[in-house]
Design a protein around this motif. Structure first.
Motif, PDB file in Angstrom:
ATOM      1  N   LEU A  55      34.675  42.000  49.215  1.00  0.00           N
ATOM      2  CA  LEU A  55      33.246  41.785  49.009  1.00  0.00           C
ATOM      3  C   LEU A  55      32.705  40.769  50.012  1.00  0.00           C
ATOM      4  O   LEU A  55      31.622  40.954  50.583  1.00  0.00           O
ATOM      5  CB  LEU A  55      32.981  41.301  47.581  1.00  0.00           C
ATOM      6  CG  LEU A  55      33.183  42.325  46.460  1.00  0.00           C
ATOM      7  CD1 LEU A  55      33.074  41.643  45.101  1.00  0.00           C
ATOM      8  CD2 LEU A  55      32.184  43.468  46.561  1.00  0.00           C
ATOM      9  N   PRO A  85      25.715  46.401  45.841  1.00  0.00           N
ATOM     10  CA  PRO A  85      26.845  46.336  44.914  1.00  0.00           C
ATOM     11  C   PRO A  85      26.588  47.161  43.661  1.00  0.00           C
ATOM     12  O   PRO A  85      25.498  47.742  43.482  1.00  0.00           O
ATOM     13  CB  PRO A  85      26.904  44.849  44.575  1.00  0.00           C
ATOM     14  CG  PRO A  85      25.456  44.435  44.572  1.00  0.00           C
ATOM     15  CD  PRO A  85      24.778  45.275  45.645  1.00  0.00           C
ATOM     16  N   GLN A 141      37.597  40.452  45.778  1.00  0.00           N
ATOM     17  CA  GLN A 141      36.641  39.422  46.148  1.00  0.00           C
ATOM     18  C   GLN A 141      36.647  39.192  47.657  1.00  0.00           C
ATOM     19  O   GLN A 141      35.589  38.963  48.265  1.00  0.00           O
ATOM     20  CB  GLN A 141      36.941  38.120  45.404  1.00  0.00           C
ATOM     21  CG  GLN A 141      36.705  38.196  43.896  1.00  0.00           C
ATOM     22  CD  GLN A 141      35.299  38.626  43.532  1.00  0.00           C
ATOM     23  OE1 GLN A 141      35.087  39.771  43.100  1.00  0.00           O
ATOM     24  NE2 GLN A 141      34.342  37.735  43.698  1.00  0.00           N
ATOM     25  N   ARG A 148      37.313  49.520  43.029  1.00  0.00           N
ATOM     26  CA  ARG A 148      36.626  48.244  43.111  1.00  0.00           C
ATOM     27  C   ARG A 148      37.085  47.459  44.337  1.00  0.00           C
ATOM     28  O   ARG A 148      38.269  47.446  44.672  1.00  0.00           O
ATOM     29  CB  ARG A 148      36.908  47.414  41.856  1.00  0.00           C
ATOM     30  CG  ARG A 148      36.384  47.996  40.587  1.00  0.00           C
ATOM     31  CD  ARG A 148      36.829  47.190  39.369  1.00  0.00           C
ATOM     32  NE  ARG A 148      36.337  45.818  39.419  1.00  0.00           N
ATOM     33  CZ  ARG A 148      36.526  44.933  38.449  1.00  0.00           C
ATOM     34  NH1 ARG A 148      37.216  45.269  37.377  1.00  0.00           N
ATOM     35  NH2 ARG A 148      36.050  43.712  38.553  1.00  0.00           N
ATOM     36  N   THR A 186      29.333  49.050  48.174  1.00  0.00           N
ATOM     37  CA  THR A 186      30.636  48.618  47.666  1.00  0.00           C
ATOM     38  C   THR A 186      31.418  49.686  46.906  1.00  0.00           C
ATOM     39  O   THR A 186      32.617  49.518  46.693  1.00  0.00           O
ATOM     40  CB  THR A 186      30.467  47.410  46.728  1.00  0.00           C
ATOM     41  OG1 THR A 186      29.754  47.829  45.543  1.00  0.00           O
ATOM     42  CG2 THR A 186      29.726  46.277  47.408  1.00  0.00           C
ATOM     43  N   ARG A 187      30.760  50.763  46.464  1.00  0.00           N
ATOM     44  CA  ARG A 187      31.454  51.814  45.710  1.00  0.00           C
ATOM     45  C   ARG A 187      31.021  53.183  46.210  1.00  0.00           C
ATOM     46  O   ARG A 187      29.987  53.341  46.847  1.00  0.00           O
ATOM     47  CB  ARG A 187      31.144  51.725  44.205  1.00  0.00           C
ATOM     48  CG  ARG A 187      31.727  50.540  43.475  1.00  0.00           C
ATOM     49  CD  ARG A 187      33.242  50.520  43.491  1.00  0.00           C
ATOM     50  NE  ARG A 187      33.858  51.639  42.810  1.00  0.00           N
ATOM     51  CZ  ARG A 187      34.297  51.620  41.544  1.00  0.00           C
ATOM     52  NH1 ARG A 187      34.154  50.525  40.814  1.00  0.00           N
ATOM     53  NH2 ARG A 187      34.895  52.667  41.018  1.00  0.00           N
ATOM     54  N   THR A 232      30.538  46.784  38.774  1.00  0.00           N
ATOM     55  CA  THR A 232      31.956  46.423  38.811  1.00  0.00           C
ATOM     56  C   THR A 232      32.249  45.264  39.763  1.00  0.00           C
ATOM     57  O   THR A 232      33.377  44.776  39.814  1.00  0.00           O
ATOM     58  CB  THR A 232      32.808  47.629  39.239  1.00  0.00           C
ATOM     59  OG1 THR A 232      32.437  48.026  40.565  1.00  0.00           O
ATOM     60  CG2 THR A 232      32.619  48.800  38.288  1.00  0.00           C
ATOM     61  N   ASP A 233      31.254  44.831  40.517  1.00  0.00           N
ATOM     62  CA  ASP A 233      31.448  43.781  41.520  1.00  0.00           C
ATOM     63  C   ASP A 233      31.011  42.423  40.981  1.00  0.00           C
ATOM     64  O   ASP A 233      29.924  42.296  40.412  1.00  0.00           O
ATOM     65  CB  ASP A 233      30.643  44.097  42.787  1.00  0.00           C
ATOM     66  CG  ASP A 233      30.999  45.454  43.372  1.00  0.00           C
ATOM     67  OD1 ASP A 233      32.201  45.715  43.519  1.00  0.00           O
ATOM     68  OD2 ASP A 233      30.069  46.231  43.657  1.00  0.00           O
ATOM     69  N   ILE A 237      29.544  39.392  42.048  1.00  0.00           N
ATOM     70  CA  ILE A 237      28.819  38.790  43.174  1.00  0.00           C
ATOM     71  C   ILE A 237      28.461  37.364  42.774  1.00  0.00           C
ATOM     72  O   ILE A 237      27.335  37.052  42.383  1.00  0.00           O
ATOM     73  CB  ILE A 237      27.562  39.612  43.532  1.00  0.00           C
ATOM     74  CG1 ILE A 237      27.911  41.103  43.664  1.00  0.00           C
ATOM     75  CG2 ILE A 237      26.959  39.097  44.834  1.00  0.00           C
ATOM     76  CD1 ILE A 237      28.993  41.395  44.683  1.00  0.00           C
TER      77      ILE A 237
END
Length: 349
Positions: free
Chosen positions: A57, A69, A54, A51, A26-27, A72-73, A75
């Motif tokens: 994600l 992840p 949602q 970031r 994710t990053r 910063t996520d 989940i």
């Protein structure tokens, strides 16, 4: 998300000899970590270091076997529900997992892992740096120098407080709290701590550490508070107007743990009105933004969440992620598995 037994999910990965496991990140991660992931897996990297929303994600978790992840996520259960039946592992890049609904993941037969231990020393270094620099007004002095406000030495110019001999209170005597205690002891501070459970007597003797059964009792006695506790429902806003009022007006607060543990509005109020001498923060209640009232205060150090921001720590975090993924796809127990509170694994898990 359609659930299935963990063994069934694993067998789909292990028995697939033609396709490498699909890993979604994710990053942006360190180049060496991304290169190693690309060698081992069919990886979807985040080239833009921002970031994910949602919706992003949800799209990412819907198209992978392993999801990676970061802190910063968010989940949450909605994101987890968007996962396909292929997903079997959430391998978090970071030690904290309060941003992951671990209970929802466990209910869906998903394994969750983290990267504990490797960021302990770096985070403790930053906490100790703040413990040393806030009472001596180091960052404030730097600002004054750059603004041309230094006219020469004077007997009463920028007086701070000596650190040696002061009483340091540690909230949370886990890995990082213990590492802060070791550093503080070496600098001549008296170590006090409040923890859910008392640490072994051998550690107390080595650090000459004093245990306080209640947080309130400790706060009234210390000169500096270092927050090193995890974020849980019981620690959210644990440091608020009531507990801050127990601290001495010439005491200091350092938070390198989780921003939500401190009520920043109450902290800013105490600092602005002289009920607290200073603070050092690396984490924030409304991350990444500090409370606006803190920005105008000279007696606050505001760091941009750099507690674990070293080349060594980030590389070792990546190695931990890789180890957990490899263990999982090889049908072995993940060394850093995270379970919901109160959950126990059966021998077959």
């Amino acid at each position: 998300m359609q659930t299935s037994p963990p063994d069934a999910k694993l067998s789909r990965i292990v028995n697939n000899t033609t396709t490498r496991p699909r890993v979604a990140v994710t990053r942006k991660l360190p180049d060496a970590v991304e290169a190693r992931m690309s060698d081992l897996f069919d990886v979807s990297l985040r080239l833009d270091d921002t970031r994910m929303s949602q919706d992003e994600l949800k799209a990412a978790i819907a198209d992978c076997d392993v999801f990676v992840p970061t802190v910063t996520d968010n989940i949450n259960a909605d994101v987890i529900a968007a996962a396909s039946s292929r997903l079997s592992l959430i391998a978090n890049f970071g030690a904290g997992t309060d941003h992951i609904d671990v209970a929802a993941a466990h209910k869906c037969s998903l394994v969750v892992t983290n990267t504990p231990g490797v960021l302990t020393e770096d985070t403790a270094d930053l906490a100790m740096a703040m413990i040393l620099s806030i009472p001596r007004r180091l960052v404030e002095g730097d600002r004054r120098m750059r603004n041309g406000e230094f006219d020469g030495w004077g007997p009463t110019h920028m007086l701070g407080h000596r650190v040696r001999g002061k009483r340091l209170g540690i909230l949370g005597m886990g890995r990082i709290g213990s590492a802060v205690a070791r550093r503080a002891h070496a600098f001549g501070l008296s170590v006090h701590y409040h923890n859910r459970a008392r640490v072994p007597a051998t550690m107390e003797r080595a650090l000459d550490a004093n245990w306080h059964e209640t947080l309130e009792g400790m706060l009234a006695e210390i000169d500096i508070l270092s927050i090193n506790a995890p974020l849980t429902p019981s620690t959210r806003h644990l440091i608020d107007a009531r507990t801050l009022a127990l601290m001495k007006p010439d005491s200091y607060l350092v938070n390198t743990s989780r921003g939500e543990i401190v009520d920043e509005a109450a902290l800013a109020e105490a600092l602005a009105h002289g009920r607290l001498a200073g603070a050092g923060l690396d984490v924030y209640e409304d991350t990444p933004r500090p409370h606006p009232a803190l920005l105008d205060l000279d007696n606050v150090i505001l760091a941009p969440h750099i507690g674990s921001a070293t080349h060594e720590s980030r590389r070792e975090m990546g190695e931990k992620v890789l180890i957990n993924i490899r263990a999982h796809i090889d049908n072995h127990a993940c060394p850093d598995r995270v379970l919901p509170p109160g959950t126990r694994l059966s021998l077959a898990s």
